[in-house]
Scaffold this motif. Structure first.
Motif, PDB file in Angstrom:
ATOM      1  N   ARG A  85      32.159  27.355  28.789  1.00  0.00           N
ATOM      2  CA  ARG A  85      30.829  26.741  28.667  1.00  0.00           C
ATOM      3  C   ARG A  85      30.150  26.621  30.022  1.00  0.00           C
ATOM      4  O   ARG A  85      28.936  26.579  30.111  1.00  0.00           O
ATOM      5  CB  ARG A  85      30.934  25.371  28.012  1.00  0.00           C
ATOM      6  CG  ARG A  85      31.363  25.451  26.559  1.00  0.00           C
ATOM      7  CD  ARG A  85      31.295  24.078  25.909  1.00  0.00           C
ATOM      8  NE  ARG A  85      31.707  24.136  24.539  1.00  0.00           N
ATOM      9  CZ  ARG A  85      30.924  24.500  23.519  1.00  0.00           C
ATOM     10  NH1 ARG A  85      29.693  24.847  23.740  1.00  0.00           N
ATOM     11  NH2 ARG A  85      31.396  24.522  22.299  1.00  0.00           N
ATOM     12  N   VAL A  86      30.953  26.563  31.090  1.00  0.00           N
ATOM     13  CA  VAL A  86      30.402  26.483  32.440  1.00  0.00           C
ATOM     14  C   VAL A  86      31.257  27.336  33.367  1.00  0.00           C
ATOM     15  O   VAL A  86      32.483  27.335  33.266  1.00  0.00           O
ATOM     16  CB  VAL A  86      30.306  25.011  32.927  1.00  0.00           C
ATOM     17  CG1 VAL A  86      31.661  24.344  32.987  1.00  0.00           C
ATOM     18  CG2 VAL A  86      29.582  24.913  34.254  1.00  0.00           C
ATOM     19  N   THR A  87      30.593  28.105  34.233  1.00  0.00           N
ATOM     20  CA  THR A  87      31.263  28.924  35.235  1.00  0.00           C
ATOM     21  C   THR A  87      30.528  28.715  36.568  1.00  0.00           C
ATOM     22  O   THR A  87      29.500  28.047  36.614  1.00  0.00           O
ATOM     23  CB  THR A  87      31.242  30.430  34.867  1.00  0.00           C
ATOM     24  OG1 THR A  87      29.891  30.888  34.863  1.00  0.00           O
ATOM     25  CG2 THR A  87      31.883  30.679  33.512  1.00  0.00           C
ATOM     26  N   ALA A  88      31.061  29.313  37.619  1.00  0.00           N
ATOM     27  CA  ALA A  88      30.436  29.186  38.929  1.00  0.00           C
ATOM     28  C   ALA A  88      30.515  30.515  39.664  1.00  0.00           C
ATOM     29  O   ALA A  88      31.477  31.269  39.513  1.00  0.00           O
ATOM     30  CB  ALA A  88      31.122  28.089  39.737  1.00  0.00           C
ATOM     31  N   THR A  89      29.505  30.771  40.463  1.00  0.00           N
ATOM     32  CA  THR A  89      29.488  31.966  41.303  1.00  0.00           C
ATOM     33  C   THR A  89      30.440  31.768  42.480  1.00  0.00           C
ATOM     34  O   THR A  89      30.816  30.637  42.809  1.00  0.00           O
ATOM     35  CB  THR A  89      28.071  32.225  41.840  1.00  0.00           C
ATOM     36  OG1 THR A  89      27.702  31.148  42.708  1.00  0.00           O
ATOM     37  CG2 THR A  89      27.054  32.379  40.711  1.00  0.00           C
ATOM     38  N   PRO A  90      30.824  32.862  43.140  1.00  0.00           N
ATOM     39  CA  PRO A  90      31.661  32.713  44.336  1.00  0.00           C
ATOM     40  C   PRO A  90      31.025  31.802  45.392  1.00  0.00           C
ATOM     41  O   PRO A  90      31.732  31.012  46.032  1.00  0.00           O
ATOM     42  CB  PRO A  90      31.817  34.152  44.844  1.00  0.00           C
ATOM     43  CG  PRO A  90      31.717  34.989  43.596  1.00  0.00           C
ATOM     44  CD  PRO A  90      30.670  34.287  42.761  1.00  0.00           C
TER      45      PRO A  90
ATOM     46  N   GLU B  62      32.735  28.396  46.836  1.00  0.00           N
ATOM     47  CA  GLU B  62      32.945  28.211  48.280  1.00  0.00           C
ATOM     48  C   GLU B  62      32.390  26.857  48.740  1.00  0.00           C
ATOM     49  O   GLU B  62      33.045  26.134  49.492  1.00  0.00           O
ATOM     50  CB  GLU B  62      32.265  29.349  49.031  1.00  0.00           C
ATOM     51  CG  GLU B  62      32.493  29.335  50.516  1.00  0.00           C
ATOM     52  CD  GLU B  62      31.829  30.526  51.188  1.00  0.00           C
ATOM     53  OE1 GLU B  62      31.189  30.310  52.231  1.00  0.00           O
ATOM     54  OE2 GLU B  62      31.949  31.658  50.673  1.00  0.00           O
ATOM     55  N   LEU B  63      31.194  26.503  48.268  1.00  0.00           N
ATOM     56  CA  LEU B  63      30.608  25.221  48.646  1.00  0.00           C
ATOM     57  C   LEU B  63      31.398  24.060  48.041  1.00  0.00           C
ATOM     58  O   LEU B  63      31.613  23.048  48.708  1.00  0.00           O
ATOM     59  CB  LEU B  63      29.140  25.155  48.220  1.00  0.00           C
ATOM     60  CG  LEU B  63      28.379  23.892  48.612  1.00  0.00           C
ATOM     61  CD1 LEU B  63      28.472  23.600  50.112  1.00  0.00           C
ATOM     62  CD2 LEU B  63      26.920  23.999  48.161  1.00  0.00           C
ATOM     63  N   ILE B  64      31.868  24.208  46.822  1.00  0.00           N
ATOM     64  CA  ILE B  64      32.697  23.165  46.198  1.00  0.00           C
ATOM     65  C   ILE B  64      33.947  22.927  47.043  1.00  0.00           C
ATOM     66  O   ILE B  64      34.308  21.784  47.330  1.00  0.00           O
ATOM     67  CB  ILE B  64      33.071  23.536  44.745  1.00  0.00           C
ATOM     68  CG1 ILE B  64      31.842  23.480  43.850  1.00  0.00           C
ATOM     69  CG2 ILE B  64      34.182  22.620  44.209  1.00  0.00           C
ATOM     70  CD1 ILE B  64      32.044  24.125  42.482  1.00  0.00           C
ATOM     71  N   GLU B  65      34.599  24.003  47.461  1.00  0.00           N
ATOM     72  CA  GLU B  65      35.811  23.872  48.282  1.00  0.00           C
ATOM     73  C   GLU B  65      35.503  23.148  49.598  1.00  0.00           C
ATOM     74  O   GLU B  65      36.258  22.267  50.026  1.00  0.00           O
ATOM     75  CB  GLU B  65      36.397  25.254  48.563  1.00  0.00           C
ATOM     76  CG  GLU B  65      37.703  25.198  49.320  1.00  0.00           C
ATOM     77  CD  GLU B  65      38.321  26.576  49.532  1.00  0.00           C
ATOM     78  OE1 GLU B  65      39.193  26.672  50.420  1.00  0.00           O
ATOM     79  OE2 GLU B  65      37.948  27.534  48.841  1.00  0.00           O
ATOM     80  N   LYS B  66      34.392  23.489  50.225  1.00  0.00           N
ATOM     81  CA  LYS B  66      33.989  22.829  51.478  1.00  0.00           C
ATOM     82  C   LYS B  66      33.764  21.333  51.248  1.00  0.00           C
ATOM     83  O   LYS B  66      34.213  20.496  52.032  1.00  0.00           O
ATOM     84  CB  LYS B  66      32.714  23.486  51.999  1.00  0.00           C
ATOM     85  CG  LYS B  66      32.215  22.932  53.294  1.00  0.00           C
ATOM     86  CD  LYS B  66      30.972  23.696  53.763  1.00  0.00           C
ATOM     87  CE  LYS B  66      30.494  23.204  55.109  1.00  0.00           C
ATOM     88  NZ  LYS B  66      29.334  23.975  55.589  1.00  0.00           N
TER      89      LYS B  66
ATOM     90  N   VAL C 156      24.407  28.609  44.004  1.00  0.00           N
ATOM     91  CA  VAL C 156      23.930  27.895  45.190  1.00  0.00           C
ATOM     92  C   VAL C 156      22.717  28.641  45.728  1.00  0.00           C
ATOM     93  O   VAL C 156      22.710  29.875  45.790  1.00  0.00           O
ATOM     94  CB  VAL C 156      25.031  27.837  46.278  1.00  0.00           C
ATOM     95  CG1 VAL C 156      24.494  27.245  47.564  1.00  0.00           C
ATOM     96  CG2 VAL C 156      26.215  27.041  45.792  1.00  0.00           C
ATOM     97  N   VAL C 157      21.698  27.891  46.102  1.00  0.00           N
ATOM     98  CA  VAL C 157      20.517  28.459  46.750  1.00  0.00           C
ATOM     99  C   VAL C 157      20.203  27.628  47.986  1.00  0.00           C
ATOM    100  O   VAL C 157      20.651  26.485  48.109  1.00  0.00           O
ATOM    101  CB  VAL C 157      19.297  28.499  45.792  1.00  0.00           C
ATOM    102  CG1 VAL C 157      19.553  29.444  44.624  1.00  0.00           C
ATOM    103  CG2 VAL C 157      18.937  27.115  45.295  1.00  0.00           C
ATOM    104  N   ASP C 158      19.443  28.211  48.910  1.00  0.00           N
ATOM    105  CA  ASP C 158      19.013  27.468  50.087  1.00  0.00           C
ATOM    106  C   ASP C 158      18.024  26.389  49.679  1.00  0.00           C
ATOM    107  O   ASP C 158      17.234  26.575  48.744  1.00  0.00           O
ATOM    108  CB  ASP C 158      18.347  28.411  51.100  1.00  0.00           C
ATOM    109  CG  ASP C 158      19.337  29.367  51.743  1.00  0.00           C
ATOM    110  OD1 ASP C 158      20.524  29.012  51.850  1.00  0.00           O
ATOM    111  OD2 ASP C 158      18.916  30.468  52.141  1.00  0.00           O
TER     112      ASP C 158
ATOM    113  N   LEU D 202      26.126  15.551  46.794  1.00  0.00           N
ATOM    114  CA  LEU D 202      26.841  15.708  48.066  1.00  0.00           C
ATOM    115  C   LEU D 202      26.443  16.928  48.892  1.00  0.00           C
ATOM    116  O   LEU D 202      26.644  16.937  50.100  1.00  0.00           O
ATOM    117  CB  LEU D 202      28.344  15.772  47.805  1.00  0.00           C
ATOM    118  CG  LEU D 202      29.004  14.490  47.314  1.00  0.00           C
ATOM    119  CD1 LEU D 202      30.470  14.745  46.997  1.00  0.00           C
ATOM    120  CD2 LEU D 202      28.855  13.383  48.348  1.00  0.00           C
ATOM    121  N   GLU D 203      25.886  17.955  48.281  1.00  0.00           N
ATOM    122  CA  GLU D 203      25.561  19.162  49.045  1.00  0.00           C
ATOM    123  C   GLU D 203      24.271  19.031  49.849  1.00  0.00           C
ATOM    124  O   GLU D 203      23.946  19.887  50.671  1.00  0.00           O
ATOM    125  CB  GLU D 203      25.504  20.397  48.135  1.00  0.00           C
ATOM    126  CG  GLU D 203      24.223  20.586  47.348  1.00  0.00           C
ATOM    127  CD  GLU D 203      24.122  19.745  46.102  1.00  0.00           C
ATOM    128  OE1 GLU D 203      23.149  19.942  45.348  1.00  0.00           O
ATOM    129  OE2 GLU D 203      25.000  18.896  45.861  1.00  0.00           O
TER     130      GLU D 203
END
Length: 118
Positions: free
Chosen positions: A4-9, A13-17, A83-85, A93-94
């Motif tokens: 139902r939910v996925t994430a781009t690479p 990467e931002l989640i891990e950070k 994620v976008v600029d 948190l981002e």
């Protein structure tokens, strides 16, 4: 079975950070108001979910929730977190990273809807 939910690479990467900096996280897809309709990222212990929230799945080991009312509108789609600029939501948190999480979506195929029993 379709997620139902996925994430781009880039999102992963931002989640891990953010996990390295803040510990365990969670997401809640906001339903409007102050920050529009954005995926909001919080320290896991700072946001309480309840009976009015639906757990859609996990991205990067992080639970992703949405309110039941909003889920009724989105249940036929897969959410793809990217994620976008730009500035994130003021409570997400981002925000200080100069990036923001962004939700893209696609409609489930007929086969996926059968698997998900929609």
């Amino acid at each position: 079975m379709a997620d139902r939910v996925t994430a781009t690479p880039a999102a992963l990467e931002l989640i891990e950070k953010l996990q390295k900096r803040h510990g365990d996280l969670m997401f809640h897809q906001s339903g409007g108001c102050c920050d529009g309709s954005s995926p909001m990222c919080y320290p896991r212990e700072d946001f309480r979910t309840g009976e009015s929230d639906v757990l859609l799945g996990e991205i990067g080991g992080t639970p992703f929730y949405m309110s039941k009312d909003q889920y009724e509108y989105w249940k036929h789609t897969q959410l793809i977190i990217d994620v976008v600029d730009g500035r994130g939501g003021m409570f997400s948190l981002e925000g200080p990273e100069g990036k923001r999480f962004f939700t893209r979506s696609r409609v489930f195929s007929d086969e996926e809807r059968r698997e998900l029993q929609l």
